[in-house]
Design an enzyme around this catalytic site. Sequence first.
Site, PDB file in Angstrom:
ATOM      1  N   ARG A   1      27.929  94.276 -29.335  1.00  0.00           N
ATOM      2  CA  ARG A   1      28.770  93.885 -30.479  1.00  0.00           C
ATOM      3  C   ARG A   1      30.251  94.165 -30.153  1.00  0.00           C
ATOM      4  NH1 ARG A   1      24.558  92.693 -31.013  1.00  0.00           N
ATOM      5  NH2 ARG A   1      25.604  90.789 -30.450  1.00  0.00           N
TER       6      ARG A   1
ATOM      7  N   ASN B   1      32.680  95.332 -42.978  1.00  0.00           N
ATOM      8  CA  ASN B   1      32.527  94.892 -41.592  1.00  0.00           C
ATOM      9  C   ASN B   1      33.013  95.953 -40.616  1.00  0.00           C
ATOM     10  OD1 ASN B   1      31.682  92.577 -42.772  1.00  0.00           O
ATOM     11  ND2 ASN B   1      33.595  91.441 -42.436  1.00  0.00           N
ATOM     12  N   VAL B   2      32.372  95.975 -39.455  1.00  0.00           N
ATOM     13  CA  VAL B   2      32.767  96.938 -38.438  1.00  0.00           C
ATOM     14  C   VAL B   2      33.610  96.272 -37.355  1.00  0.00           C
ATOM     15  CG1 VAL B   2      30.816  98.457 -38.916  1.00  0.00           C
ATOM     16  CG2 VAL B   2      30.556  96.670 -37.181  1.00  0.00           C
TER      17      VAL B   2
ATOM     18  N   HIS C   1      31.936 100.955 -43.675  1.00  0.00           N
ATOM     19  CA  HIS C   1      30.768 101.176 -42.817  1.00  0.00           C
ATOM     20  C   HIS C   1      31.139 101.478 -41.369  1.00  0.00           C
ATOM     21  CE1 HIS C   1      28.208  98.750 -45.931  1.00  0.00           C
ATOM     22  NE2 HIS C   1      28.472  99.977 -46.319  1.00  0.00           N
TER      23      HIS C   1
ATOM     24  N   GLY D   1      32.184  86.875 -49.020  1.00  0.00           N
ATOM     25  CA  GLY D   1      31.191  86.870 -47.943  1.00  0.00           C
ATOM     26  C   GLY D   1      30.316  88.102 -47.858  1.00  0.00           C
TER      27      GLY D   1
ATOM     28  N   SER E   1      26.526  89.657 -49.539  1.00  0.00           N
ATOM     29  CA  SER E   1      25.376  89.384 -50.400  1.00  0.00           C
ATOM     30  C   SER E   1      25.274  90.420 -51.520  1.00  0.00           C
ATOM     31  CB  SER E   1      24.099  89.388 -49.561  1.00  0.00           C
ATOM     32  OG  SER E   1      23.929  90.654 -48.955  1.00  0.00           O
TER      33      SER E   1
END
Length: 229
Positions: A57, A88-89, A105, A170, A172
């Site tokens: 990633r 997001n990371v 996160h 963006g 959920s």
Amino acid sequence: MKKKIVVLTGAGISAESGISTFRDSNGLWENHDIMEVASIEGYHRNPSLVQDFYNKRRRQLLEVEPNLAHHFLKDLENYFDVTIITQNVDDLHERANSSKIIHLHGELRKARSEYNETVVVDWSNDINIGDFAEDGYQLRPHIVWFGEMVPMMETAIDEVLQADILIVIGTSLQVYPAASLVDYTKNNAPVIYVDPTELNNNPSIIQIQKKATEAINDLKNILSDYSVE
Ligand code: APR
């Protein structure tokens, strides 16, 4: 004075940059069960697999660029006091030059001691078994996994409490406590939700059912009603 906008972003804002979301592929993330690669139990079971997964990633960040939606959020700073709270990371908000970014996160480009979550270093390359933090413990990704506390949550709540407008892009909204942030808005502060998937049972939320980059004009139109006072 500029009005305060808080933007909560999730994997969907980076989708058009080429980074996979988590739940659009039925719970598989880059062909792995999410709990295998994104939980503290998964890491204890198989540290090499998890390190390798995040190394990939981290390398992927070199191949992707911020998209129009990330840039739009930077441009909003000309008109509003903008804080981004991201789940997001990736580093795409940083690379679009947004000024205030809270990572709920964690961050791929940081590593931390396995033992002490406050021993954190900038880290751009792979983390290998045998790479140690300054406290002598193995380095692991600076990521908040399932089963771990979310240290930035209180800071994030404080921001949302003060927001004149909350924009959610963006995500959920299935992962807590992050998803609960939408419940901390002031009375009458509008909440705008940008996502191609409809959010059910939420008549009080303004929904723009489009991809992030395709929603920019709609967002501009809505926000022009909330100009500087
Ligand atoms: N633009 C906007 N939204 C999009 C786009 C796009 N181009 N493509 C997909 N989406 C939406 C999907 O419809 C979905 O609602 O993005 C959302 C992504 O949801 P998830 O995959 O659940 O990601 P997210 O909400 O960020 O996940 C939260 O879960 O595994 C953990 O820690 C991880 O931060 C992550 C958290």
